[in-house]
Design an enzyme around this catalytic site. Structure first.
Site, PDB file in Angstrom:
ATOM      1  N   ASP A  61       0.867  -1.244  -0.004  1.00  0.00           N
ATOM      2  CA  ASP A  61       0.072   0.074  -0.152  1.00  0.00           C
ATOM      3  C   ASP A  61       0.897   0.968   0.090  1.00  0.00           C
ATOM      4  O   ASP A  61       2.082   0.963   0.242  1.00  0.00           O
ATOM      5  CB  ASP A  61      -0.751  -0.088   1.433  1.00  0.00           C
ATOM      6  CG  ASP A  61      -0.343  -0.043   2.485  1.00  0.00           C
ATOM      7  OD1 ASP A  61       0.671  -0.908   2.560  1.00  0.00           O
ATOM      8  OD2 ASP A  61      -0.614   0.765   3.253  1.00  0.00           O
ATOM      9  N   GLU A 126      -0.202  -1.127   5.678  1.00  0.00           N
ATOM     10  CA  GLU A 126       0.947  -0.401   6.695  1.00  0.00           C
ATOM     11  C   GLU A 126       0.903   1.165   6.684  1.00  0.00           C
ATOM     12  O   GLU A 126       0.838   1.691   7.763  1.00  0.00           O
ATOM     13  CB  GLU A 126       2.320  -0.650   5.869  1.00  0.00           C
ATOM     14  CG  GLU A 126       3.459  -0.275   6.668  1.00  0.00           C
ATOM     15  CD  GLU A 126       4.245   0.959   6.710  1.00  0.00           C
ATOM     16  OE1 GLU A 126       4.913   1.721   7.832  1.00  0.00           O
ATOM     17  OE2 GLU A 126       3.753   1.693   5.653  1.00  0.00           O
TER      18      GLU A 126
END
Length: 435
Positions: A61, A126
């Protein structure tokens, strides 16, 4: 840039040649196709009990990005310009994840046995705080992670543009909110100014009591737990290759609080710092508004270092602010809360994987790495260390100017390709040390 010395031979030479020949495939500028990505991917290759098992952590991400914010290219289309691969996530963290995969796939393409057992944990949350990651690690401690010997994280940067680094520590973080309240509604300063204990004045006094103009934290006892500086550690700071003037210039800062490389690095990495982040409820728009906020919330954080403890720091902060507030004899209500408490992380640089990584860096880049710590907080390192109780290492690939989280994020093709070689060399060095 650095040159390998001496040149590799045998299997490692073939691995390096394969990576060089296939570098365009490894870059593979994408065509805009998107794929659904599970929040957390667990994968493994090999389970030979005679080999070490290395687990790689990365995330896919990214931070938000819009071209109109100042990107020179479409942030979601990888674009190569002058040897730089631009795109959101190029260095944080898709590039390093792909470099690890490149290293693994090269051994398989050459029909060579992997020198180590490989495990992957790759997440997609994250940047949103690694939601549910700690829960999963605890759940899989005695299953997926039971055979793991070493954990490698490549989610940070070198301190230089051209010299590799190994990272062995990060600071923790305690985030605080201090609220001062008179009432829920704001006041008109013409009607009430001069007859109230104004919440904003109380809050400014509280925030102003936290740190002085030299960056020294004024909370009593806050430095008592800080690990003393050893002579060995002092030498490590001295050995780091950092041009302080270039660092200041690239940071667009007129003057730092300290004048030497060693002082700058120590206050970034091994001493705590306190930063004031903002005030909620204050008038912050353009123009003039004669308002007295009825309720304001100040936000600040303390970056923690070994051997500071979040619960002790929380108590010290609350006692200090309560003491300062009591001296103002204010009729307002004051409450303090710690909304985040993350411990610092430190590794043992004498662990096998640090020795293997140093050797691999010497092989690929022809130089010893800078041994660095990171001033920010990377919770996953501490989570792995505490839960699965195995050695954790941070092995960055990106250069200091890659611009993670900012406009025009990039990773140099050189860092990406040589990083793929570095991981391959690391596998072989780990196999040697594990015998």
């Amino acid at each position: 840039m650095f040159s390998p010395s001496p040149p590799p031979s045998g299997l490692l030479e073939r691995v390096f040649q394969f990576i060089d020949l296939h570098q365009n495939e490894f870059v593979q500028l994408p065509n805009g196709q998107t794929l659904p990505i599970p929040p957390i991917i667990l994968a493994e290759l090999g389970n030979d009990p005679k080999k070490p098992t290395v687990c790689f952590y990365g995330h896919l991400d990214v931070q938000p990005a819009r071209q109109e914010d100042g990107w020179l290219t479409d942030p979601y289309t990888l674009t190569e310009v002058d040897g730089k691969l631009y795109g959101r996530g190029a260095t944080d963290n898709k590039g390093p994840v792909l470099a690890w995969i490149n290293a693994v796939s090269t051994f398989r393409a050459l029909e060579e046995d992997l020198p180590v057992n490989i495990k992957f944990i790759i997440e997609g949350m994250e940047e949103a705080g690694s939601v549910a990651l700690e829960e999963l690690v605890r759940k899989e401690k005695d299953r997926f992670f039971s055979s793991v010997d070493y954990v490698v994280i490549s989610d940070n940067l070198w301190i230089n543009q051209g010299k590799p680094a190994l990272t062995y520590g990060t600071r923790g973080n305690s985030y605080f909110r201090v609220e001062v309240k008179c009432r829920d509604q704001d006041f008109h300063s013409g009607t009430f100014g001069g007859i109230l204990h104004e919440p904003m004045a109380d809050l400014v006094a509280l925030l102003g009591s936290l740190v002085d103009s030299s960056g020294h934290i004024l909370i009593p006892g806050i430095y008592d737990q800080v690990a003393p500086l050893t002579e060995e550690e002092r030498k490590m700071y001295k050995a780091i290759d950092l041009d302080l003037e270039e660092y200041r210039h690239s940071s667009h800062v007129k003057k730092f609080l300290f004048d030497t490389k060693e002082e700058i690095l120590m206050h970034l990495w091994r001493y705590p710092s306190l930063s004031i982040h903002g005030i909620e409820g204050a008038f912050d728009e353009p123009g003039a508004k004669t308002v007295i906020p009825g309720r304001v919330i100040g936000k600040f954080s303390i970056r923690l270092v070994p051997h500071m403890n979040t619960s002790v720091v929380e108590k010290q902060v609350k006692q200090h602010l309560e003491h300062i507030f009591s001296k103002r004899n204010s009729s307002n209500q004051m409450t303090v809360s710690m909304t985040l408490g993350l411990q610092p992380w430190m590794a043992n640089i004498k662990d096998n994987q640090y020795l293997a990584a140093k050797r691999a860096i010497k092989t690929v880049f022809g130089t010893e790495p800078d041994m660095t710590r990171d001033g920010s907080t990377i919770p996953i390192a501490r989570i792995f260390q505490d839960i699965i109780q195995k050695s954790v290492m941070m092995l960055p690939l990106g250069a200091v100017d890659d611009g993670e989280h900012s406009q025009n994020e990039k990773i140099n093709r050189w860092n990406y390709i040589e990083g793929s070689k570095l991981f391959a060399a690391f596998f072989l060095e780990m196999a040697k040390l594990h015998l």
